[in-house]
Design a protein around this motif. Structure first.
Motif, PDB file in Angstrom:
ATOM      1  N   ARG A 162       0.834  -1.207   0.000  1.00 40.53           N
ATOM      2  CA  ARG A 162       0.000   0.000   0.000  1.00 40.53           C
ATOM      3  C   ARG A 162       0.864   1.251   0.000  1.00 40.53           C
ATOM      4  NH1 ARG A 162      -5.274  -1.174   1.347  1.00 40.53           N
ATOM      5  NH2 ARG A 162      -5.649  -3.274   2.158  1.00 40.53           N
ATOM      6  N   PRO A 163       0.409   2.319  -0.671  1.00 39.92           N
ATOM      7  CA  PRO A 163       1.153   3.587  -0.628  1.00 39.92           C
ATOM      8  C   PRO A 163       1.190   4.155   0.786  1.00 39.92           C
ATOM      9  CG  PRO A 163      -0.463   3.576  -2.420  1.00 39.92           C
ATOM     10  CD  PRO A 163      -0.769   2.388  -1.546  1.00 39.92           C
ATOM     11  N   GLY A 164       2.253   4.905   1.077  1.00 47.67           N
ATOM     12  CA  GLY A 164       2.394   5.552   2.372  1.00 47.67           C
ATOM     13  C   GLY A 164       2.799   6.999   2.208  1.00 47.67           C
ATOM     14  N   PRO A 165       3.136   7.679   3.299  1.00 47.67           N
ATOM     15  CA  PRO A 165       3.514   9.097   3.228  1.00 47.67           C
ATOM     16  C   PRO A 165       4.796   9.341   2.446  1.00 47.67           C
ATOM     17  CG  PRO A 165       3.891   8.194   5.431  1.00 47.67           C
ATOM     18  CD  PRO A 165       3.110   7.170   4.681  1.00 47.67           C
ATOM     19  N   TRP A 166       5.526   8.292   2.122  1.00 45.52           N
ATOM     20  CA  TRP A 166       6.753   8.403   1.333  1.00 45.52           C
ATOM     21  C   TRP A 166       6.475   8.630  -0.153  1.00 45.52           C
ATOM     22  CZ3 TRP A 166       5.631   4.400  -1.755  1.00 45.52           C
ATOM     23  CH2 TRP A 166       4.925   3.324  -1.210  1.00 45.52           C
ATOM     24  N   LEU A 167       5.215   8.490  -0.569  1.00 43.73           N
ATOM     25  CA  LEU A 167       4.867   8.621  -1.986  1.00 43.73           C
ATOM     26  C   LEU A 167       4.525  10.066  -2.325  1.00 43.73           C
ATOM     27  CD1 LEU A 167       4.209   7.340  -4.761  1.00 43.73           C
ATOM     28  CD2 LEU A 167       1.877   6.973  -3.906  1.00 43.73           C
ATOM     29  N   PRO A 168       5.302  10.723  -3.181  1.00 42.43           N
ATOM     30  CA  PRO A 168       4.949  12.087  -3.600  1.00 42.43           C
ATOM     31  C   PRO A 168       3.836  12.050  -4.639  1.00 42.43           C
ATOM     32  CG  PRO A 168       6.944  11.383  -4.710  1.00 42.43           C
ATOM     33  CD  PRO A 168       6.573  10.268  -3.773  1.00 42.43           C
ATOM     34  N   PRO A 169       3.177  13.183  -4.876  1.00 41.00           N
ATOM     35  CA  PRO A 169       2.141  13.214  -5.910  1.00 41.00           C
ATOM     36  C   PRO A 169       2.749  13.066  -7.301  1.00 41.00           C
ATOM     37  CG  PRO A 169       2.560  15.420  -5.074  1.00 41.00           C
ATOM     38  CD  PRO A 169       3.342  14.488  -4.207  1.00 41.00           C
ATOM     39  N   GLY A 170       1.888  12.757  -8.263  1.00 40.88           N
ATOM     40  CA  GLY A 170       2.323  12.709  -9.651  1.00 40.88           C
ATOM     41  C   GLY A 170       2.597  11.319 -10.186  1.00 40.88           C
ATOM     42  N   PHE A 171       2.272  10.270  -9.403  1.00 42.98           N
ATOM     43  CA  PHE A 171       2.512   8.897  -9.831  1.00 42.98           C
ATOM     44  C   PHE A 171       1.190   8.163 -10.021  1.00 42.98           C
ATOM     45  CE2 PHE A 171       6.610   9.934  -8.162  1.00 42.98           C
ATOM     46  CZ  PHE A 171       7.518   9.128  -8.840  1.00 42.98           C
ATOM     47  N   ASP A 172       1.119   7.357 -11.080  1.00 45.96           N
ATOM     48  CA  ASP A 172       0.057   6.374 -11.209  1.00 45.96           C
ATOM     49  C   ASP A 172       0.506   5.125 -10.471  1.00 45.96           C
ATOM     50  OD1 ASP A 172      -1.351   8.108 -12.890  1.00 45.96           O
ATOM     51  OD2 ASP A 172      -0.414   7.279 -14.692  1.00 45.96           O
ATOM     52  N   VAL A 173      -0.248   4.687  -9.486  1.00 50.48           N
ATOM     53  CA  VAL A 173       0.118   3.527  -8.683  1.00 50.48           C
ATOM     54  C   VAL A 173      -0.647   2.311  -9.192  1.00 50.48           C
ATOM     55  CG1 VAL A 173       0.241   2.543  -6.367  1.00 50.48           C
ATOM     56  CG2 VAL A 173       0.582   4.999  -6.698  1.00 50.48           C
ATOM     57  N   LEU A 174       0.107   1.261  -9.549  1.00 48.18           N
ATOM     58  CA  LEU A 174      -0.479   0.024 -10.049  1.00 48.18           C
ATOM     59  C   LEU A 174      -0.018  -1.136  -9.178  1.00 48.18           C
ATOM     60  CD1 LEU A 174       0.274   0.486 -13.868  1.00 48.18           C
ATOM     61  CD2 LEU A 174      -1.824   1.083 -12.644  1.00 48.18           C
ATOM     62  N   PRO A 175      -0.874  -2.158  -8.989  1.00 42.65           N
ATOM     63  CA  PRO A 175      -0.413  -3.334  -8.240  1.00 42.65           C
ATOM     64  C   PRO A 175       0.700  -4.027  -8.996  1.00 42.65           C
ATOM     65  CG  PRO A 175      -2.519  -3.771  -9.292  1.00 42.65           C
ATOM     66  CD  PRO A 175      -2.267  -2.308  -9.462  1.00 42.65           C
ATOM     67  N   GLN A 176       1.676  -4.525  -8.243  1.00 40.31           N
ATOM     68  CA  GLN A 176       2.857  -5.106  -8.871  1.00 40.31           C
ATOM     69  C   GLN A 176       2.557  -6.429  -9.560  1.00 40.31           C
ATOM     70  OE1 GLN A 176       6.887  -6.791  -7.058  1.00 40.31           O
ATOM     71  NE2 GLN A 176       6.649  -4.616  -6.611  1.00 40.31           N
ATOM     72  N   GLY A 177       1.649  -7.198  -9.038  1.00 36.51           N
ATOM     73  CA  GLY A 177       1.333  -8.482  -9.641  1.00 36.51           C
ATOM     74  C   GLY A 177       1.943  -9.635  -8.878  1.00 36.51           C
TER      75      GLY A 177
END
Length: 244
Positions: A97-112
């Motif tokens: 799951r994303p956390g506070p370490w993730l900056p804006p501007g990314f499309d987050v996809l499950p790794q698989g």
């Protein structure tokens, strides 16, 4: 290359349909005549930095909490560096799951699911046009290091970019046409992984350009060496505090 954890992976999303692949090849041909950054996706593969699930080879001497903190610092450094680079799209293929370490501007996809080669292949399959893959364990990555891949002529007479790692793997792989079969079946996490992947590109008849070798963070002795290569990073600051 990071993202090869020992925990459970998130179920994979469906890859692009054949029509998308056909469109992607038109994009690739157009990329030969367009600016590199304007058509290039920056793809980071990573694992949620949770104690006991990341960088387990750092323990000991580091505790699981310290190893996870180092992983989080390296991931944050990588993502913020990628965010500062020009790109058509920024994607995070994430196990967890994303956390506070993730900056804006990314499309987050499950790794698989599956082995690392399969997860890397799946991540590429969900991108179209020129795509550059990075892991989470090279916090010394900068826009300057990747400048050749994002230059206006990056994909002219070039099918792939390859950045070897000091442990025999690779820290980055760029593909003008992100075909999953270029990664499936490559043995991962061995001293010959980079050689196998590089040979796969050559066997496919691709024109490959090289990037400098980097050291990624796999074992405890890697920590001070990588910190020294990125002295102003979050990773280096945390490594210094833990050393004290």
């Amino acid at each position: 290359m990071a993202g090869d954890g020992d925990g459970r992976a998130v179920p994979a999303a469906h890859g692009p349909v054949e029509g998308d692949r056909h469109l992607a090849r038109h994009v690739v041909r157009g990329a030969r005549h367009a600016g590199g950054a304007a058509v290039t996706t920056l793809l980071v593969i990573a694992k949620e930095p949770r104690p006991g699930r990341v960088k387990t080879r750092l323990t000991p001497p580091y505790t699981p909490d310290e190893a996870a903190a180092l992983a989080e610092a390296a991931l944050a450094d990588t993502l913020h560096a990628v965010r500062a680079m020009p790109a058509a799209r920024r994607v995070l293929a994430l196990d967890g799951r994303p956390g506070p370490w993730l900056p804006p501007g990314f499309d987050v996809l499950p790794q698989g699911t599956g082995d690392l080669d399969e997860r890397l292949a799946n991540a590429f399959a969900r991108c179209t046009g020129p795509t550059v893959l990075l892991g989470m364990d090279t916090p010394q990555v900068t826009a300057g290091l990747l400048a050749p891949v994002l230059a206006d002529d990056a994909w002219r007479a070039c099918d792939a970019w390859f950045g070897p790692a000091a442990d025999g793997g690779f820290w980055t792989l760029g593909l003008a046409d992100p075909r999953p079969e270029l990664l499936r079946g490559v043995p991962m996490s061995t001293p010959r992984t980079g050689a196998h992947q590089r040979a796969r590109l050559s066997a496919a008849g691709l024109t490959v350009r090289e990037l400098p070798e980097l050291r990624d963070v796999d074992t405890a002795p890697d920590v001070p060496r990588v910190a020294a290569a990125a002295p102003h990073s979050r990773f280096a600051a945390l490594a210094a505090r833990l050393a004290r």
